[in-house]
Design an enzyme around this catalytic site. Structure first.
Site, PDB file in Angstrom:
ATOM      1  N   ILE A  86     -10.489  -7.420 -12.576  1.00 14.59           N
ATOM      2  CA  ILE A  86     -11.731  -6.733 -12.490  1.00 14.59           C
ATOM      3  C   ILE A  86     -12.928  -7.445 -12.972  1.00 14.59           C
ATOM      4  O   ILE A  86     -12.863  -7.519 -14.303  1.00 14.59           O
ATOM      5  CB  ILE A  86     -11.506  -5.384 -12.731  1.00 14.59           C
ATOM      6  CG1 ILE A  86     -10.601  -4.650 -11.925  1.00 14.59           C
ATOM      7  CG2 ILE A  86     -13.260  -4.648 -12.638  1.00 14.59           C
ATOM      8  CD1 ILE A  86     -10.832  -4.533 -10.466  1.00 14.59           C
ATOM      9  N   GLY A  92       0.704  -1.220   0.116  1.00 13.77           N
ATOM     10  CA  GLY A  92       0.024  -0.090  -0.110  1.00 13.77           C
ATOM     11  C   GLY A  92       0.760   1.287  -0.114  1.00 13.77           C
ATOM     12  O   GLY A  92       0.218   2.241   0.522  1.00 13.77           O
ATOM     13  N   SER A  93       1.947   1.385  -0.388  1.00 14.44           N
ATOM     14  CA  SER A  93       2.742   2.320  -0.358  1.00 14.44           C
ATOM     15  C   SER A  93       2.344   3.668  -1.595  1.00 14.44           C
ATOM     16  O   SER A  93       2.197   4.613  -1.142  1.00 14.44           O
ATOM     17  CB  SER A  93       4.292   2.172  -0.637  1.00 14.44           C
ATOM     18  OG  SER A  93       4.375   1.787  -2.116  1.00 14.44           O
ATOM     19  N   HIS A 149       1.111  -0.174 -13.336  1.00 13.39           N
ATOM     20  CA  HIS A 149       1.968  -1.316 -13.821  1.00 13.39           C
ATOM     21  C   HIS A 149       3.390  -0.917 -13.649  1.00 13.39           C
ATOM     22  O   HIS A 149       3.509   0.132 -14.390  1.00 13.39           O
ATOM     23  CB  HIS A 149       1.407  -1.819 -15.228  1.00 13.39           C
ATOM     24  CG  HIS A 149       2.256  -3.180 -15.392  1.00 13.39           C
ATOM     25  ND1 HIS A 149       1.976  -4.363 -14.588  1.00 13.39           N
ATOM     26  CD2 HIS A 149       3.050  -3.626 -16.206  1.00 13.39           C
ATOM     27  CE1 HIS A 149       2.622  -5.607 -15.096  1.00 13.39           C
ATOM     28  NE2 HIS A 149       3.528  -4.798 -15.916  1.00 13.39           N
ATOM     29  N   ASP A 157      -3.809  -5.813 -17.663  1.00  6.98           N
ATOM     30  CA  ASP A 157      -2.865  -4.666 -18.141  1.00  6.98           C
ATOM     31  C   ASP A 157      -2.692  -4.543 -19.528  1.00  6.98           C
ATOM     32  O   ASP A 157      -2.094  -4.274 -20.457  1.00  6.98           O
ATOM     33  CB  ASP A 157      -1.284  -5.319 -17.897  1.00  6.98           C
ATOM     34  CG  ASP A 157      -1.246  -5.766 -16.699  1.00  6.98           C
ATOM     35  OD1 ASP A 157      -0.434  -6.512 -16.192  1.00  6.98           O
ATOM     36  OD2 ASP A 157      -1.428  -4.868 -15.662  1.00  6.98           O
ATOM     37  N   GLU A 165       6.811   5.810  -9.203  1.00  7.10           N
ATOM     38  CA  GLU A 165       5.435   5.742  -8.938  1.00  7.10           C
ATOM     39  C   GLU A 165       4.988   6.838  -7.924  1.00  7.10           C
ATOM     40  O   GLU A 165       3.826   7.274  -7.957  1.00  7.10           O
ATOM     41  CB  GLU A 165       5.167   4.269  -8.268  1.00  7.10           C
ATOM     42  CG  GLU A 165       5.254   3.199  -9.100  1.00  7.10           C
ATOM     43  CD  GLU A 165       5.266   1.784  -8.465  1.00  7.10           C
ATOM     44  OE1 GLU A 165       5.447   1.782  -7.126  1.00  7.10           O
ATOM     45  OE2 GLU A 165       5.011   0.911  -9.354  1.00  7.10           O
ATOM     46  N   ASN A 197      -5.137   1.600 -13.161  1.00  6.59           N
ATOM     47  CA  ASN A 197      -4.365   0.621 -12.544  1.00  6.59           C
ATOM     48  C   ASN A 197      -2.839   1.317 -13.154  1.00  6.59           C
ATOM     49  O   ASN A 197      -2.721   2.103 -13.965  1.00  6.59           O
ATOM     50  CB  ASN A 197      -4.380  -0.632 -13.450  1.00  6.59           C
ATOM     51  CG  ASN A 197      -3.456  -1.665 -12.809  1.00  6.59           C
ATOM     52  OD1 ASN A 197      -3.458  -1.770 -11.751  1.00  6.59           O
ATOM     53  ND2 ASN A 197      -2.667  -2.175 -13.682  1.00  6.59           N
TER      54      ASN A 197
HETATM   55  C1  GRF Z   1       3.525  -1.302  -7.316  1.00  6.67           C
HETATM   56  O1  GRF Z   1       4.821  -1.679  -8.019  1.00  6.67           O
HETATM   57  C2  GRF Z   1       2.601  -1.065  -8.395  1.00  6.67           C
HETATM   58  O2  GRF Z   1       3.190  -0.526  -9.683  1.00  6.67           O
HETATM   59  C3  GRF Z   1       1.965  -2.647  -8.684  1.00  6.67           C
HETATM   60  O3  GRF Z   1       1.906  -3.166  -7.465  1.00  6.67           O
HETATM   61  C4  GRF Z   1       2.878  -2.504  -6.767  1.00  6.67           C
HETATM   62  C5  GRF Z   1       2.206  -2.094  -5.318  1.00  6.67           C
HETATM   63  O4  GRF Z   1       3.007  -1.717  -4.262  1.00  6.67           O
HETATM   64  N1  GRF Z   1       0.736  -2.432  -9.488  1.00  6.67           N
HETATM   65  P1  GRF Z   1       2.412  -1.032  -2.957  1.00  6.67           P
HETATM   66  O5  GRF Z   1       1.439  -2.084  -2.717  1.00  6.67           O
HETATM   67  O6  GRF Z   1       1.700   0.199  -3.498  1.00  6.67           O
HETATM   68  O7  GRF Z   1       3.587  -0.664  -2.351  1.00  6.67           O
END
Ligand code: GRF
Length: 198
Positions: free
Chosen positions: A92, A16-17, A108, A149, A178, A106
């Site tokens: 989904i 969940g970062s 990826h 994806d 991200e 989403n």
């Molecule tokens: C991230 O690398 C995102 O790109 C992928 O899953 C991971 C989620 O990381 N879909 P976090 O749980 O948000 O830390």
């Protein structure tokens, strides 16, 4: 003219970062609210983050997602306008896609269409990129459709893959991208497509 407020639900299966970054980004936003964090894993650390951030969280099972209206009911009850998948590992269902056409986003951790599809998540992706000898990787933020994806791309950002990179060091570079871009891309999407006059 009063602007409507947009309510967002985040789906996450893991740490969940990204979810935390998104919540923090919209903390002081007048018209965009992170209303819910949902997970298919009772032990996902994202639920702990939600608690610390004061965001309502709920869990559901794969069966509930695919075979009942429980998830859709939760989203309706909370007047959710937009769904963000941030490390959500289930596909989904079409029924939810139909309720949220072009309203599920989403992220990826690679440059789709490369290194995407079933099973390509987390370290699997970074290992595949390193093993392929690619000189760059990055993130893809896209609308979700009925295939993994596959939906239309909203945004991509790249990073260099250097000779000494390992899946872990690449994962860190991707994680940084991200954190830098996902909240901003969501904000732009909402302002362009959802925020309008009442
Ligand atoms: C991230 O690398 C995102 O790109 C992928 O899953 C991971 C989620 O990381 N879909 P976090 O749980 O948000 O830390």
């Amino acid at each position: 003219m009063k602007m409507k407020s947009v309510k967002i639900a985040i789906f996450a299966s893991g740490s969940g970062s990204n979810a935390q970054n998104i919540v923090n980004h919209f903390n002081s936003h007048n018209n965009i609210e992170i209303s819910l964090i949902l997970s298919n894993k009772n032990d996902a650390f994202v639920l702990e983050r939600a608690k610390r951030l004061g965001i309502k969280s709920l869990t559901f099972t794969r069966e509930e997602l695919n075979s009942t209206s429980r998830v859709e009911d939760i989203l309706k009850e909370n007047s959710i306008d937009l769904i963000i998948l941030a490390g959500f590992l289930l596909k989904i269902p079409v029924s939810l896609l139909e309720k949220y056409p072009s309203r599920i986003i989403n992220i990826h951790p690679a440059l789709l269409p490369l290194f995407g599809g079933k099973g390509m998540y987390g370290m699997n992706v970074h290992k595949a990129v390193i093993e392929s000898g690619q000189k760059e990787s990055g993130i893809t933020i896209h609308l979700v459709d009925e295939h993994y994806d596959h939906g239309s791309t909203l945004f991509q950002a790249k990073c260099v893959v250097e000779d000494g990179d390992t899946p872990d060091s690449l994962a860190q570079k991707i994680h940084n991208l991200e954190g830098e871009y996902f909240p901003k891309v969501i904000e732009t999407f909402v302002e362009t497509n959802l925020l309008g006059e009442e």
